[in-house]
Scaffold this active site. Sequence first.
Site, PDB file in Angstrom:
ATOM      1  N   ASP A  31      26.708  56.822  16.906  1.00 24.38           N
ATOM      2  CA  ASP A  31      27.038  57.077  18.318  1.00 24.38           C
ATOM      3  C   ASP A  31      26.334  56.034  19.176  1.00 24.38           C
ATOM      4  O   ASP A  31      25.470  55.297  18.688  1.00 24.38           O
ATOM      5  CB  ASP A  31      26.639  58.513  18.723  1.00 24.38           C
ATOM      6  CG  ASP A  31      27.514  59.053  19.854  1.00 24.38           C
ATOM      7  OD1 ASP A  31      27.666  58.349  20.873  1.00 24.38           O
ATOM      8  OD2 ASP A  31      28.036  60.175  19.723  1.00 24.38           O
ATOM      9  N   ASP A  50      27.768  50.825  18.400  1.00 26.00           N
ATOM     10  CA  ASP A  50      29.126  50.916  18.938  1.00 26.00           C
ATOM     11  C   ASP A  50      30.110  50.770  17.770  1.00 26.00           C
ATOM     12  O   ASP A  50      29.915  49.882  16.925  1.00 26.00           O
ATOM     13  CB  ASP A  50      29.318  49.777  19.955  1.00 26.00           C
ATOM     14  CG  ASP A  50      30.554  49.953  20.807  1.00 26.00           C
ATOM     15  OD1 ASP A  50      31.661  50.111  20.230  1.00 26.00           O
ATOM     16  OD2 ASP A  50      30.424  49.943  22.038  1.00 26.00           O
ATOM     17  N   SER A 115      45.232  63.879  19.756  1.00 23.90           N
ATOM     18  CA  SER A 115      45.387  64.841  20.852  1.00 23.90           C
ATOM     19  C   SER A 115      46.793  65.424  20.867  1.00 23.90           C
ATOM     20  O   SER A 115      47.764  64.696  21.086  1.00 23.90           O
ATOM     21  CB  SER A 115      45.110  64.139  22.178  1.00 23.90           C
ATOM     22  OG  SER A 115      45.556  64.941  23.241  1.00 23.90           O
ATOM     23  N   TYR A 140      46.069  56.295  26.807  1.00 19.06           N
ATOM     24  CA  TYR A 140      45.289  57.137  25.889  1.00 19.06           C
ATOM     25  C   TYR A 140      46.210  57.735  24.827  1.00 19.06           C
ATOM     26  O   TYR A 140      45.922  57.686  23.623  1.00 19.06           O
ATOM     27  CB  TYR A 140      44.588  58.238  26.695  1.00 19.06           C
ATOM     28  CG  TYR A 140      43.922  59.328  25.879  1.00 19.06           C
ATOM     29  CD1 TYR A 140      42.684  59.119  25.282  1.00 19.06           C
ATOM     30  CD2 TYR A 140      44.530  60.577  25.720  1.00 19.06           C
ATOM     31  CE1 TYR A 140      42.064  60.123  24.540  1.00 19.06           C
ATOM     32  CE2 TYR A 140      43.923  61.585  24.988  1.00 19.06           C
ATOM     33  CZ  TYR A 140      42.695  61.354  24.395  1.00 19.06           C
ATOM     34  OH  TYR A 140      42.098  62.363  23.660  1.00 19.06           O
ATOM     35  N   ASN A 169      43.269  71.891  24.004  1.00 15.30           N
ATOM     36  CA  ASN A 169      42.105  71.804  24.896  1.00 15.30           C
ATOM     37  C   ASN A 169      40.951  72.563  24.254  1.00 15.30           C
ATOM     38  O   ASN A 169      41.019  73.787  24.125  1.00 15.30           O
ATOM     39  CB  ASN A 169      42.422  72.433  26.253  1.00 15.30           C
ATOM     40  CG  ASN A 169      43.369  71.578  27.051  1.00 15.30           C
ATOM     41  OD1 ASN A 169      44.537  71.422  26.681  1.00 15.30           O
ATOM     42  ND2 ASN A 169      42.880  70.977  28.099  1.00 15.30           N
ATOM     43  N   VAL A 183      38.842  72.360  32.414  1.00 14.78           N
ATOM     44  CA  VAL A 183      38.393  73.253  33.483  1.00 14.78           C
ATOM     45  C   VAL A 183      37.253  74.186  33.086  1.00 14.78           C
ATOM     46  O   VAL A 183      36.491  74.613  33.949  1.00 14.78           O
ATOM     47  CB  VAL A 183      39.556  74.102  34.043  1.00 14.78           C
ATOM     48  CG1 VAL A 183      40.574  73.215  34.739  1.00 14.78           C
ATOM     49  CG2 VAL A 183      40.190  74.973  32.986  1.00 14.78           C
TER      50      VAL A 183
END
Length: 308
Positions: A31, A50, A115, A140, A169, A183
Amino acid sequence: MKILVTGGAGFIGSNVVDAYIEAGHDVVVVDLPTCRRENVHPKAKLYLADIRSKDLADIFAEERPDVVNHHAAQKSVPKSVQDPELDADVNILGLLNILQNSVRVGVQKVIFISSGGALSGDSSIVPTPEDIDPIMISPYAISKYVSEKYLYFYHVTHGLRYTSLRYANVYGPRQVPEGESGVVPIFMANLLDGRPSTLRSYADMPRGTTRDYVYVGDVARANVLALDKGDNQALNIGSGIELYIEDIYHAMEDVVGVQIPLIRASERVGDVRRSVLDCTRAKRELGWEPRTDLREGLRKTYEYFRQA
Ligand SMILES: NC(=O)c1ccc[n+]([C@@H]2O[C@H](COP(=O)([O-])OP(=O)(O)OC[C@H]3O[C@@H](n4cnc5c(N)ncnc54)[C@H](O)[C@@H]3O)[C@@H](O)[C@H]2O)c1
């Protein structure tokens, strides 16, 4: 098994590291120097590097992992729109650096994080399965899609196995309440501080857009199962339950035990109206189903934020 987790100090990656260590595996984390080191399990070995850097070659040569679990990413959709080159640099060239080094040291499998929401866009099929023609409305989404194509290429050309987990999500402990994080942590921080939250909605969807929320502990378990199942395919990882944002807010008010009226505002440009994933393939291929219902997940998230 030795597993190298990129982004293992982040929200989801660190929960995955915990699950791997609990299952008895050796874990190495890569990380950035700016990462949240406090998230990294003390039994994991942490390299500050990286994923785009040449240092990765030395780390792979030294550690020779059996499996690479790739969570590190440029994860902001708006940032990808503003700076598509940065997005491609981290998400595509970073992945290629990982794949080249994986082949070089004989990694057996790569678990890639994609995703589901970004790849389904405003699909007319709801809940959305994996095999739709993806509608991509951001760099993305494009970088996640292209990554899956590279994984396929490395599989057929070099025999490197892969699973692409397409998350809905994700929410839960260690998520940060900042602009891009969804959220739940933002509402939670506001409720704990007694501040009102803003609900952005389309005029014809006053309860807000809909989303599929999955608890991070369930997501971590999918990453454990994917170590030896679900090879060479994409799998949706979500709850399969479509929820209005307003309903999540009210569920959070109940959990926190306060009521603060929402401020209503117009939608954000480009907001997907409805998003929910069909997760039957993950059930069939991994034997995975979410176990944590929304109330229980929100209670665990509340406990974390209260103590943080
Ligand atoms: N949070 C969600 O709901 C969600 C949904 C779908 C997909 N995802 C994907 O899950 C993954 C993890 O997301 P998260 O929400 O835990 O984000 P996060 O920001 O908490 O974690 C990402 C980690 O990656 C590290 N990182 C970023 N760039 C790096 C680089 N160049 N080299 C090395 N490390 C780098 C960061 O320091 C951070 O620790 C990402 O790939 C993201 O696209 C997340």
